[in-house]
Design an enzyme around this catalytic site. Structure first.
Site, PDB file in Angstrom:
ATOM      1  N   ASP A  60       0.686  -1.343   0.032  1.00  0.00           N
ATOM      2  CA  ASP A  60       0.152  -0.052  -0.018  1.00  0.00           C
ATOM      3  C   ASP A  60       0.882   1.449   0.134  1.00  0.00           C
ATOM      4  OD1 ASP A  60      -1.520  -2.061   0.776  1.00  0.00           O
ATOM      5  OD2 ASP A  60      -1.799  -1.329   2.878  1.00  0.00           O
ATOM      6  N   GLU A 241     -10.310  -2.263   4.505  1.00  0.00           N
ATOM      7  CA  GLU A 241      -8.920  -1.835   4.899  1.00  0.00           C
ATOM      8  C   GLU A 241      -8.547  -0.409   4.122  1.00  0.00           C
ATOM      9  OE1 GLU A 241      -6.078  -5.797   5.205  1.00  0.00           O
ATOM     10  OE2 GLU A 241      -6.871  -5.275   2.956  1.00  0.00           O
TER      11      GLU A 241
END
Ligand code: FRU
Length: 523
Positions: A60, A241
């Site tokens: 990420d 998330e």
């Protein structure tokens, strides 16, 4: 990613947690850094105009902020391997979101845990008192993940912490009172805090993912946080998330809405992981979505954890991780794993069907364009090879539906080995299909090749604009001024060197088409 852990991850976690977490030292400052990369960036499948780490594992994007002319990008990074492991925050900076300087690791694991995803804000008024009025701090919010606690099944192994930088983001100090949001409810999936300033209440708002919902906290100093509300979808228990919350002006009006981005870890439209969003209102306490369902920021398989930069004036820009947890750790790259998407600008538009985010590559990316091969007004019957190499290029296509008689048209990338990637626009079905089932190396995962992927397209218009970016190992498709985004990765044995347009069941009337070679960003 953490709660539905794959076997390979379990092995990695167990092994590495014993030896690494808490053992690394904070890095004082650079050995690395500077404008040049230390390797050639010419390995097989190495993207040429996308951000990739020089080596090893990345997932990420994290802690993104703009300050003093620089866009900062941190990212989930494991510097010791090409698979996921105890997370650090890798770091790079850029003047334009396109060309990047690699910088030393920003955050290292410590005695509380490893450093999972989160955001960063420029604390312009020094509300935290961690800097001074003349030199405001940058404050990062992140999840401390404790592998030992996870192994012991303590359930409170994820906690929210902060760190601050007084030199514009290079050197970071962890706050002494960490964690600032302990996990008192013992929620196993409790992570990825991102902060936004709420002007009306003069408060910082932190949003994090707590299993199948978002939780909101507020603070006046970025240190003391109070839980204020949560938001989820009744009956939908998919894991969330990397949430992001921000206000946006509706294009062409003064109306203001709030957008909540959430990445969904399972069962996205084309399987696996994907980024979605809600449009609604936020009053400083509660987020209310206009509809009881998310929309997809990207319909493809490979744009996850997309989040936006803090402190960018007058536009909303973000970037996503160009992979999917289904196969991210086993894709056939050797010295590094994963790339980011191109940076994209978001616009919020209102139509008969409600609010929709339109997302297009940031304008800065046009700087990479070489001389265009212009097709102009053209009729395509059957297949037409374009006089351009497919890899590292951008195609702009404007289709005329008043004259087009084909039921299907599309774009094909191929190489001399007969491997290909086909984008089919099926006008009758109202869908676009992306077929990477014969795109080259794919045996690493059945999830990768077993399906042709699809996305809905509205063909009920006179013209349709399609923009496609192709790099060594990815295609990013933007249709209808960015109303539909689709990102997909692939690994041809040899790079795709041919690109063609085709039509089936009639002719395709092209109003205009341009292909640009795109320069690489690493030299
Ligand atoms: C999303 C994610 C986050 C977590 C990070 C760990 O891809 O699972 O929820 O913080 O990756 O690397």
């Amino acid at each position: 990613m953490v709660s539905s852990i794959k076997p390979i991850q379990i092995v990695t976690i167990l092994f590495l947690s014993l030896i690494i977490c808490g053992c690394k030292n904070e890095n004082p400052l650079p050995e690395l850094g500077g404008t040049n990369v230390s390797n050639s960036y010419q390995e097989n499948h190495r993207p040429q105009f996308h951000f990739t780490p020089e080596a090893n594992w990345m997932n990420d994007p994290n802690g993104m902020f703009f300050y003093k002319g620089k866009y900062h990008l941190f990212y989930q990074y494991f510097p010791d391997s090409t698979v996921w492991g105890p997370m650090h925050w890798g770091h790079a900076e850029s003047n334009d979101m396109v060309h990047w300087n690699h910088l030393p690791i920003g955050l290292y694991p410590d005695s509380i845990g490893c450093i999972f995803s989160g955001g960063a804000v420029v604390d312009v008024n020094n509300s935290s008192k961690l800097g001074t009025d003349q030199n405001p701090p940058i404050v990062a919010t992140f999840t401390h993940h404790d592998f030992v606690g996870e192994k012991a099944k303590s359930n409170d192994f994820q906690k929210q912490s902060i760190a601050y930088s007084l030199d514009g983001g290079l050197k970071w100090t962890k706050y002494k009172g960490n964690p600032v949001i302990p996990n008192t409810e013992k929620i196993k999936d409790f992570r990825d805090p991102k902060v936004v300033w709420h002007e009306a209440s003069q408060k910082w708002i932190l949003v994090l993912a707590a299993y199948d919902r978002a939780k909101f906290y507020s603070s006046s100093n970025l240190i003391d946080w109070e839980f204020i509300s949560d938001f989820g979808i009744e009956g939908d228990e998919r894991l969330w998330e990397c949430p992001d919350l921000f206000p946006m002006k509706v294009e062409g009006s003064d109306e203001k809405k709030w957008v909540l981005i959430v990445s969904i870890q399972k069962d996205a439209p084309n399987d696996g992981t994907a980024t979605s969003y809600f449009v609604g209102d936020f009053d400083g306490i509660n987020f209310k979505s206009d509809i009881n369902q998310q929309k997809w920021l990207d319909w493809g398989t490979d744009n996850y954890a997309f989040v936006t930069w803090n402190n960018v004036k007058d536009r909303v820009v973000g970037i996503g991780w160009m992979s999917n947890w289904q196969y991210a750790q086993i894709v056939p790259t050797e010295t590094w794993r994963s790339s980011m998407t191109v940076p994209r600008e978001l616009k919020l538009k209102k139509s008969d069907t409600g609010y929709l985010l339109h997302t297009l590559p940031v304008d800065e990316l046009k700087k990479l364009r070489g001389k265009s091969i212009a097709l102009g007004k053209t009729t395509i019957t059957g297949e037409k090879k374009l006089a351009a190499s497919a890899s590292q290029s951008e195609l702009e296509l404007l289709v005329d539906f008043t004259e087009t008689s084909a039921h299907t048209f599309g774009i094909k990338l191929q190489n001399d080995l007969g491997e290909n990637l086909i984008v089919n626009f099926n006008i009758e079905a109202g869908e676009m299909y992306v077929d990477r089932t014969n795109s080259g190396k794919d045996k690493f995962s059945e999830e990768f090749y077993k399906k042709i992927h699809s996305a809905p397209i509205n063909f009920e218009k006179e013209e349709l604009d399609i923009r496609i970016l192709i790099d060594a190992a990815s295609i990013e498709i933007f249709v209808d001024k960015g109303a539909m985004n689709f990102t997909s990765i692939f690994f041809p044995t040899e790079e795709f060197n041919q690109i063609s347009l085709f039509s089936k069941g009639g002719n395709l009337e092209v109003i205009d088409a341009n292909i640009y070679p795109l320069k690489g960003i690493w030299n």
